[in-house]
Design a protein around this motif. Structure first.
Motif, PDB file in Angstrom:
ATOM      1  N   ASN A 117       0.891  -1.241   0.000  1.00  0.00           N
ATOM      2  CA  ASN A 117      -0.089  -0.102   0.090  1.00  0.00           C
ATOM      3  C   ASN A 117       0.942   1.309   0.041  1.00  0.00           C
ATOM      4  OD1 ASN A 117       0.731   0.286   2.674  1.00  0.00           O
ATOM      5  ND2 ASN A 117      -0.910   0.230   3.706  1.00  0.00           N
ATOM      6  N   ALA A 118       0.090   2.189  -0.152  1.00  0.00           N
ATOM      7  CA  ALA A 118       0.880   3.579   0.083  1.00  0.00           C
ATOM      8  C   ALA A 118       0.644   3.792   1.405  1.00  0.00           C
ATOM      9  CB  ALA A 118       0.170   4.715  -1.051  1.00  0.00           C
ATOM     10  N   ALA A 119       1.491   4.756   2.281  1.00  0.00           N
ATOM     11  CA  ALA A 119       1.096   4.896   3.566  1.00  0.00           C
ATOM     12  C   ALA A 119       1.785   6.309   3.923  1.00  0.00           C
ATOM     13  CB  ALA A 119       1.700   3.786   4.532  1.00  0.00           C
ATOM     14  N   GLY A 120       1.200   6.904   5.127  1.00  0.00           N
ATOM     15  CA  GLY A 120       1.860   8.057   5.495  1.00  0.00           C
ATOM     16  C   GLY A 120       3.115   7.780   6.510  1.00  0.00           C
ATOM     17  N   ALA A 121       4.163   8.255   6.465  1.00  0.00           N
ATOM     18  CA  ALA A 121       5.108   8.167   7.202  1.00  0.00           C
ATOM     19  C   ALA A 121       5.048   8.918   8.760  1.00  0.00           C
ATOM     20  CB  ALA A 121       6.561   8.459   6.879  1.00  0.00           C
ATOM     21  N   SER A 196     -11.165   9.655   5.864  1.00  0.00           N
ATOM     22  CA  SER A 196     -10.390  10.919   6.146  1.00  0.00           C
ATOM     23  C   SER A 196      -8.985  10.736   6.570  1.00  0.00           C
ATOM     24  CB  SER A 196     -11.183  11.777   7.200  1.00  0.00           C
ATOM     25  OG  SER A 196     -11.295  11.048   8.256  1.00  0.00           O
ATOM     26  N   PHE A 197      -8.180  11.775   6.137  1.00  0.00           N
ATOM     27  CA  PHE A 197      -6.930  11.313   6.729  1.00  0.00           C
ATOM     28  C   PHE A 197      -6.838  11.757   8.123  1.00  0.00           C
ATOM     29  CE2 PHE A 197      -5.609  11.975   2.322  1.00  0.00           C
ATOM     30  CZ  PHE A 197      -4.935  11.084   2.055  1.00  0.00           C
ATOM     31  N   GLU A 198      -5.846  11.656   8.847  1.00  0.00           N
ATOM     32  CA  GLU A 198      -5.655  11.723  10.223  1.00  0.00           C
ATOM     33  C   GLU A 198      -5.555  13.202  10.790  1.00  0.00           C
ATOM     34  OE1 GLU A 198      -3.517   9.889   8.631  1.00  0.00           O
ATOM     35  OE2 GLU A 198      -5.043   8.236   8.473  1.00  0.00           O
ATOM     36  N   THR A 199      -5.841  13.292  12.048  1.00  0.00           N
ATOM     37  CA  THR A 199      -5.513  14.720  12.661  1.00  0.00           C
ATOM     38  C   THR A 199      -4.207  14.785  13.162  1.00  0.00           C
ATOM     39  OG1 THR A 199      -6.335  14.230  14.636  1.00  0.00           O
ATOM     40  CG2 THR A 199      -7.767  15.082  13.140  1.00  0.00           C
ATOM     41  N   VAL A 214       1.056   4.867   8.574  1.00  0.00           N
ATOM     42  CA  VAL A 214      -0.280   4.745   8.801  1.00  0.00           C
ATOM     43  C   VAL A 214      -1.155   4.762   7.453  1.00  0.00           C
ATOM     44  CG1 VAL A 214      -0.542   7.219   8.981  1.00  0.00           C
ATOM     45  CG2 VAL A 214      -2.157   5.864   9.819  1.00  0.00           C
ATOM     46  N   ALA A 215      -2.175   3.923   7.137  1.00  0.00           N
ATOM     47  CA  ALA A 215      -3.046   4.006   6.086  1.00  0.00           C
ATOM     48  C   ALA A 215      -4.405   3.392   6.215  1.00  0.00           C
ATOM     49  CB  ALA A 215      -2.114   3.376   4.883  1.00  0.00           C
ATOM     50  N   MET A 216      -5.085   3.058   5.076  1.00  0.00           N
ATOM     51  CA  MET A 216      -6.408   2.756   5.415  1.00  0.00           C
ATOM     52  C   MET A 216      -6.799   1.180   4.881  1.00  0.00           C
ATOM     53  SD  MET A 216      -7.981   6.235   4.042  1.00  0.00           S
ATOM     54  CE  MET A 216      -7.234   7.747   4.488  1.00  0.00           C
ATOM     55  N   SER A 239       4.401   7.637   1.013  1.00  0.00           N
ATOM     56  CA  SER A 239       3.904   8.411  -0.172  1.00  0.00           C
ATOM     57  C   SER A 239       3.742   9.944   0.512  1.00  0.00           C
ATOM     58  CB  SER A 239       2.463   7.898  -0.722  1.00  0.00           C
ATOM     59  OG  SER A 239       1.709   7.818   0.258  1.00  0.00           O
ATOM     60  N   ASN A 240       3.940  10.003   1.682  1.00  0.00           N
ATOM     61  CA  ASN A 240       3.752  11.456   2.096  1.00  0.00           C
ATOM     62  C   ASN A 240       4.057  11.356   3.664  1.00  0.00           C
ATOM     63  OD1 ASN A 240       0.947   9.841   2.066  1.00  0.00           O
ATOM     64  ND2 ASN A 240       0.828  11.139   4.093  1.00  0.00           N
ATOM     65  N   MET A 241       4.511  12.499   4.373  1.00  0.00           N
ATOM     66  CA  MET A 241       4.808  12.417   5.544  1.00  0.00           C
ATOM     67  C   MET A 241       3.321  12.494   6.336  1.00  0.00           C
ATOM     68  SD  MET A 241       7.907  11.810   5.747  1.00  0.00           S
ATOM     69  CE  MET A 241       8.116  11.838   7.704  1.00  0.00           C
TER      70      MET A 241
HETATM   71  N1  HPA Z   1      -2.917   8.485   6.225  1.00  0.00           N
HETATM   72  C1  HPA Z   1      -3.654   7.409   5.851  1.00  0.00           C
HETATM   73  N2  HPA Z   1      -3.760   6.791   4.552  1.00  0.00           N
HETATM   74  C2  HPA Z   1      -2.653   7.188   3.666  1.00  0.00           C
HETATM   75  C3  HPA Z   1      -1.898   8.126   4.094  1.00  0.00           C
HETATM   76  C4  HPA Z   1      -1.858   8.712   5.188  1.00  0.00           C
HETATM   77  O1  HPA Z   1      -1.057   9.750   5.455  1.00  0.00           O
HETATM   78  N3  HPA Z   1      -0.923   8.213   2.984  1.00  0.00           N
HETATM   79  C5  HPA Z   1      -1.449   7.456   2.097  1.00  0.00           C
HETATM   80  N4  HPA Z   1      -2.453   6.554   2.485  1.00  0.00           N
END
Ligand code: HPA
Length: 277
Positions: A117-121, A196-199, A214-216, A239-241
């Motif tokens: 997956n793509a995830a936030g770091a 929704s992305f996280e706070t 973190v991801a979904m 894929s992103n912080m």
């Molecule tokens: N948060 C949740 N899901 C994601 C993120 C994130 O930052 N990046 C890619 N999927």
């Protein structure tokens, strides 16, 4: 019919149809491709493509960039079954619907699952574009695909989640990444329902809990795979912080832009791991 028998019947029907549509091939590795990571499926040789809609009881993929089809063929000399796009809880799928294709893979005799997956770091020592092998997860979706249905039809309800991410496969991924000159972190993945992305406050909390990414997605698939004894390897592309880390505010566009840029490394990493499994 009791609930577990319905699920078992549905799985059997789905696996039989998929088996027929892939011409009786016997894939040994299942691969789930996450957001922006689908193009690996184009590298499969002698490919047979089966849209999810053609499989009874399987839900359609509605998420952006998730094609929603199985691709079966040869990758690095191994017969693989790829899910080009996955099913998420945030699309309105139940946990069992998310887990269903993993159990179908098991019904087809697949013993190893590579989920990506793509995830936030969350970990500040990680950089955008790094890959991360999952060493463990925190299932914060609030859901579990084993809950509800009586388990006996598929497998025993209570099972250990220790070493859910296979230590040997993790070591293999690390050695392949090192050899290929690809940066691969190793961390704890936290899965949420989304969409929704996280706070920033949530991310600070997850950081204290020991989460690195973190991801979904992923957690429900991995629980389903471990339920039936499949070996699991999980790989994220950072894929992103995560929100608030270094002032970040994640967006879908950023996720896809970074996935596109890292596509060649991703394909090489997964292909070489498949070669050595
Ligand atoms: N948060 C949740 N899901 C994601 C993120 C994130 O930052 N990046 C890619 N999927």
């Amino acid at each position: 019919m009791s609930e577990e028998n319905v699920l078992k019947e549905n799985l059997h029907e789905a696996a039989s149809r998929l088996h027929a549509l892939i011409g009786g091939r016997k894939p040994e590795i299942g691969i789930i491709l996450g957001s922006g990571l689908g193009p690996l499926a184009e590298q499969v040789e002698d490919a047979v493509v089966v849209p999810f809609e053609q499989i009874p009881h399987m839900k359609k993929s509605t998420a952006t960039g998730h094609v929603g089809q199985f691709v079966c063929g040869m990758l690095a000399g191994k017969c693989v079954l790829i899910m080009q796009g996955r099913l998420h809880g945030y699309e309105g799928n139940t946990p069992q619907e998310v887990a269903f294709p993993v159990w179908v893979m098991h019904e087809l005799g697949i013993g190893t699952l590579i989920t990506t997956n793509a995830a936030g770091a969350i970990n500040e020592s990680y950089s955008v574009g790094d890959f991360c092998v999952m060493v463990d997860h925190i299932n914060f979706t609030g859901r579990n695909p084993i809950a509800g249905a009586e388990p006996d039809g598929i497998a025993f309800r209570f099972f250990s989640m220790k070493d859910a991410y296979d230590p040997q496969l993790r070591a293999l991924a690390q050695s392949v990444a090192e050899r290929e000159g690809i940066k691969l972190q190793a961390g704890v993945y936290l899965g949420l329902l989304g969409p929704s992305f996280e706070t920033p406050a949530e991310i600070r909390m997850f950081s204290r809990w020991g989460a690195d990414t973190v991801a979904m997605s992923v957690c429900e698939e991995v629980i389903a795979a471990r339920h039936v004894g499949m070996r699991v390897l999980g790989i994220s592309l950072c894929s992103n912080m995560a929100c608030g880390i270094e002032g970040a505010s994640p967006s879908d566009e950023e996720v896809f832009e970074v996935a596109k840029r890292k596509q060649p490394d991703f394909c090489r990493l997964v292909t070489e791991i498949v070669r050595e499994i």
